[in-house]
Write a protein that holds these residues in place. Sequence first.
Motif, PDB file in Angstrom:
ATOM      1  N   PHE A 122       0.765  -1.241  -0.071  1.00  0.00           N
ATOM      2  CA  PHE A 122      -0.038  -0.216   0.026  1.00  0.00           C
ATOM      3  C   PHE A 122       0.807   1.259   0.030  1.00  0.00           C
ATOM      4  O   PHE A 122       0.202   2.481   0.018  1.00  0.00           O
ATOM      5  CB  PHE A 122      -0.975  -0.115   1.233  1.00  0.00           C
ATOM      6  CG  PHE A 122      -1.838  -1.182   1.304  1.00  0.00           C
ATOM      7  CD1 PHE A 122      -2.934  -1.470   0.330  1.00  0.00           C
ATOM      8  CD2 PHE A 122      -1.612  -2.103   2.155  1.00  0.00           C
ATOM      9  CE1 PHE A 122      -3.735  -2.444   0.581  1.00  0.00           C
ATOM     10  CE2 PHE A 122      -2.643  -3.224   2.290  1.00  0.00           C
ATOM     11  CZ  PHE A 122      -3.379  -3.612   1.442  1.00  0.00           C
ATOM     12  N   CYS A 123       2.094   1.308   0.155  1.00  0.00           N
ATOM     13  CA  CYS A 123       3.146   2.321   0.055  1.00  0.00           C
ATOM     14  C   CYS A 123       3.386   2.831  -1.492  1.00  0.00           C
ATOM     15  O   CYS A 123       3.785   3.930  -1.511  1.00  0.00           O
ATOM     16  CB  CYS A 123       4.370   1.986   0.750  1.00  0.00           C
ATOM     17  SG  CYS A 123       4.291   1.657   2.492  1.00  0.00           S
ATOM     18  N   GLY A 124       3.036   1.951  -2.437  1.00  0.00           N
ATOM     19  CA  GLY A 124       3.211   2.528  -3.721  1.00  0.00           C
ATOM     20  C   GLY A 124       2.298   3.601  -4.046  1.00  0.00           C
ATOM     21  O   GLY A 124       1.367   4.002  -3.547  1.00  0.00           O
ATOM     22  N   GLY A 125       2.876   4.709  -5.190  1.00  0.00           N
ATOM     23  CA  GLY A 125       2.271   5.644  -5.454  1.00  0.00           C
ATOM     24  C   GLY A 125       3.036   6.828  -5.752  1.00  0.00           C
ATOM     25  O   GLY A 125       4.408   6.594  -5.999  1.00  0.00           O
ATOM     26  N   ILE A 126       2.652   8.025  -5.828  1.00  0.00           N
ATOM     27  CA  ILE A 126       3.377   8.998  -6.107  1.00  0.00           C
ATOM     28  C   ILE A 126       3.764  10.067  -4.704  1.00  0.00           C
ATOM     29  O   ILE A 126       2.748  10.366  -4.112  1.00  0.00           O
ATOM     30  CB  ILE A 126       2.696  10.141  -7.286  1.00  0.00           C
ATOM     31  CG1 ILE A 126       2.316   9.412  -8.485  1.00  0.00           C
ATOM     32  CG2 ILE A 126       3.634  11.405  -7.589  1.00  0.00           C
ATOM     33  CD1 ILE A 126       1.678  10.126  -9.588  1.00  0.00           C
ATOM     34  N   TYR A 127       4.853  10.343  -4.724  1.00  0.00           N
ATOM     35  CA  TYR A 127       5.462  11.022  -3.600  1.00  0.00           C
ATOM     36  C   TYR A 127       6.041  12.117  -4.165  1.00  0.00           C
ATOM     37  O   TYR A 127       6.583  12.595  -5.180  1.00  0.00           O
ATOM     38  CB  TYR A 127       6.546  10.311  -2.968  1.00  0.00           C
ATOM     39  CG  TYR A 127       6.073   9.166  -2.164  1.00  0.00           C
ATOM     40  CD1 TYR A 127       5.791   9.267  -0.788  1.00  0.00           C
ATOM     41  CD2 TYR A 127       5.728   7.881  -2.827  1.00  0.00           C
ATOM     42  CE1 TYR A 127       5.462   8.004   0.107  1.00  0.00           C
ATOM     43  CE2 TYR A 127       5.348   6.814  -2.197  1.00  0.00           C
ATOM     44  CZ  TYR A 127       5.144   6.936  -0.917  1.00  0.00           C
ATOM     45  OH  TYR A 127       4.547   5.601   0.053  1.00  0.00           O
ATOM     46  N   GLU A 128       5.953  13.347  -3.570  1.00  0.00           N
ATOM     47  CA  GLU A 128       6.492  14.732  -3.763  1.00  0.00           C
ATOM     48  C   GLU A 128       7.360  15.423  -2.817  1.00  0.00           C
ATOM     49  O   GLU A 128       6.883  15.402  -1.404  1.00  0.00           O
ATOM     50  CB  GLU A 128       5.403  15.690  -4.076  1.00  0.00           C
ATOM     51  CG  GLU A 128       5.782  17.153  -4.570  1.00  0.00           C
ATOM     52  CD  GLU A 128       4.607  17.929  -4.904  1.00  0.00           C
ATOM     53  OE1 GLU A 128       4.295  18.312  -6.035  1.00  0.00           O
ATOM     54  OE2 GLU A 128       3.559  17.984  -4.191  1.00  0.00           O
ATOM     55  N   CYS A 129       8.500  15.986  -3.015  1.00  0.00           N
ATOM     56  CA  CYS A 129       9.411  16.664  -2.166  1.00  0.00           C
ATOM     57  C   CYS A 129       9.180  18.028  -2.600  1.00  0.00           C
ATOM     58  O   CYS A 129       9.148  18.481  -3.550  1.00  0.00           O
ATOM     59  CB  CYS A 129      10.784  16.143  -2.249  1.00  0.00           C
ATOM     60  SG  CYS A 129      11.831  16.436  -3.753  1.00  0.00           S
ATOM     61  N   VAL A 130       9.082  19.192  -1.712  1.00  0.00           N
ATOM     62  CA  VAL A 130       8.876  20.439  -1.752  1.00  0.00           C
ATOM     63  C   VAL A 130       9.973  21.197  -1.122  1.00  0.00           C
ATOM     64  O   VAL A 130      10.154  20.827   0.006  1.00  0.00           O
ATOM     65  CB  VAL A 130       7.543  21.172  -1.379  1.00  0.00           C
ATOM     66  CG1 VAL A 130       7.595  22.475  -1.657  1.00  0.00           C
ATOM     67  CG2 VAL A 130       6.626  20.368  -2.163  1.00  0.00           C
ATOM     68  N   ALA A 131      10.929  21.912  -2.023  1.00  0.00           N
ATOM     69  CA  ALA A 131      12.043  22.547  -1.167  1.00  0.00           C
ATOM     70  C   ALA A 131      11.675  24.126  -1.097  1.00  0.00           C
ATOM     71  O   ALA A 131      11.464  24.562  -2.081  1.00  0.00           O
ATOM     72  CB  ALA A 131      13.500  22.433  -1.944  1.00  0.00           C
ATOM     73  N   GLU A 132      11.716  24.686  -0.127  1.00  0.00           N
ATOM     74  CA  GLU A 132      11.482  26.095   0.464  1.00  0.00           C
ATOM     75  C   GLU A 132      12.675  26.790   1.271  1.00  0.00           C
ATOM     76  O   GLU A 132      13.004  26.320   2.091  1.00  0.00           O
ATOM     77  CB  GLU A 132      10.138  26.224   0.832  1.00  0.00           C
ATOM     78  CG  GLU A 132       8.967  25.764   0.155  1.00  0.00           C
ATOM     79  CD  GLU A 132       7.584  25.713   0.652  1.00  0.00           C
ATOM     80  OE1 GLU A 132       6.618  26.225   0.451  1.00  0.00           O
ATOM     81  OE2 GLU A 132       7.349  25.156   2.101  1.00  0.00           O
ATOM     82  N   ASN A 133      12.900  28.056   0.971  1.00  0.00           N
ATOM     83  CA  ASN A 133      13.982  28.694   1.773  1.00  0.00           C
ATOM     84  C   ASN A 133      13.432  30.193   1.799  1.00  0.00           C
ATOM     85  O   ASN A 133      14.229  30.983   2.327  1.00  0.00           O
ATOM     86  CB  ASN A 133      15.315  28.696   1.423  1.00  0.00           C
ATOM     87  CG  ASN A 133      15.519  29.355  -0.013  1.00  0.00           C
ATOM     88  OD1 ASN A 133      14.626  29.662  -0.551  1.00  0.00           O
ATOM     89  ND2 ASN A 133      16.706  29.414  -0.553  1.00  0.00           N
ATOM     90  N   GLY A 134      12.334  30.335   1.823  1.00  0.00           N
ATOM     91  CA  GLY A 134      11.883  32.007   1.629  1.00  0.00           C
ATOM     92  C   GLY A 134      12.065  32.704   0.606  1.00  0.00           C
ATOM     93  O   GLY A 134      11.576  33.991   0.446  1.00  0.00           O
ATOM     94  N   VAL A 135      13.004  31.990  -0.491  1.00  0.00           N
ATOM     95  CA  VAL A 135      13.259  32.924  -1.686  1.00  0.00           C
ATOM     96  C   VAL A 135      12.351  32.562  -2.920  1.00  0.00           C
ATOM     97  O   VAL A 135      12.723  31.047  -3.141  1.00  0.00           O
ATOM     98  CB  VAL A 135      14.580  32.758  -1.988  1.00  0.00           C
ATOM     99  CG1 VAL A 135      15.136  33.652  -3.099  1.00  0.00           C
ATOM    100  CG2 VAL A 135      15.542  33.211  -0.758  1.00  0.00           C
ATOM    101  N   PRO A 136      11.474  33.109  -3.372  1.00  0.00           N
ATOM    102  CA  PRO A 136      10.606  32.417  -4.220  1.00  0.00           C
ATOM    103  C   PRO A 136      11.494  32.267  -5.803  1.00  0.00           C
ATOM    104  O   PRO A 136      12.385  33.049  -5.994  1.00  0.00           O
ATOM    105  CB  PRO A 136       9.496  33.516  -4.695  1.00  0.00           C
ATOM    106  CG  PRO A 136      10.183  34.803  -4.230  1.00  0.00           C
ATOM    107  CD  PRO A 136      11.097  34.448  -3.064  1.00  0.00           C
ATOM    108  N   PRO A 137      10.864  31.097  -6.642  1.00  0.00           N
ATOM    109  CA  PRO A 137       9.957  30.159  -6.351  1.00  0.00           C
ATOM    110  C   PRO A 137      10.377  28.935  -5.609  1.00  0.00           C
ATOM    111  O   PRO A 137      11.647  28.642  -5.656  1.00  0.00           O
ATOM    112  CB  PRO A 137       9.592  29.817  -7.682  1.00  0.00           C
ATOM    113  CG  PRO A 137      10.824  29.983  -8.351  1.00  0.00           C
ATOM    114  CD  PRO A 137      11.790  31.012  -8.090  1.00  0.00           C
TER     115      PRO A 137
END
Length: 286
Positions: free
Chosen positions: A242-257
Motif C-alpha cells: 500500500f506504500c506504492g504511489g506518487i510522492y512529492e518533495c517540496v524545497a523552500e527557503n523563503g526565496v521564491p520560487p
Amino acid sequence: MQMMMAGARTRTTTTMMTTTTTTMMMLRRVWIPVLILMMFGITGGEERTWNTEPAYETQGVNVTVIEGKSAILPCSVHDPTSADNKPVKVVWTDQWSTILTFQDNTIIDDERIHVDHAFAREWNLRINRVKYGDQGIYTCQVNTEPVISYTVHLTVVVAPRLSNDGTGGMLEVMEGSKAELVCNATGIPAPTITWFRKTADMGERRESEFCTGTSIVRRYSSFSQRIGEAGQVLVIHNVTRFCGGIYECVAENGVPPSVRREIQVKVKFMPKISLPSKRISTQKFY
C-alpha cells in the motif's frame, strides 16, 4: 634562407606585439587607479580644506537581493559641492579595495556595474544580474580631507534548486524492505524539504493508513498526505504494497520560487490468492 629569415622576423614582430600589449595592460592597471587617486585629492600633496564638508544623507545599510536580480546600493551626498563650488568626486570600491567606479565612469571591466546618477545628490551603485560572488561590503567615498566613507553590506540569497538524482523519478522496491527517497536541494539560506504522498481519492487515503503517514493537507485539486519528517531523505521502513504511489518533495527557503519533484514508487510483492467465503448447504433432499 629567405623563408627562415622571414619566419624569424614574423616571430619577432609577434613577440614584440604581445610584449607591448601586456605592458599596456599592466600600465593601465597601475596608472588608472593612481590617476584617480590623484584626482581624488588623497595623494599626500597639498591638503584640501572645506568650509562645509559634504555629508551622507543615507546611513550604512544592508541590502539583500535575489541572485539574478539587480541590486542598487544607495549613496546620497548632502551638499555635493566643495567650498569653491566645485563638485565633489565620488568613488565606489569593493571589500578588496578594488576601484569600481569614479564619478559616472565604470573603471572595473564588468558591464553589469555602473552608477545611477539621476540627481546631483545620488551616486547609487547598480549591479545587474547579481551573482552570489558579488556578496560583500561596498564603500562609497567622497574626496574630503580626510576622506568620508559610507559602507553598504550586500547580501545575496539564492532560490532553491534540485539536483538530478539519476532515478528518472521512479523507484522500485520489494515489499518488506526499506525504501529511501532522496531529494537533494541547494540554496541560500539552506532550504527546508518537506515530503508529501499524493492521493487522489478516499480509497487511496484509506490504503495509506497501512503506510507511514501523518495528517492530510489540501494541495492543488487533489489531496496529499504528509509523510515522515522534513529532510533530504525520506525513509519508509517495512514497505507494504500500500506504500506504492506518487510522492512529492517540496524545497523552500523563503526565496521564491519554491521547487518540487515527484517520485513514483512501485512496490513488488508476491502474488496473493484469496477466495470468497461461500456457504455450502448440507441439507439432504429426498
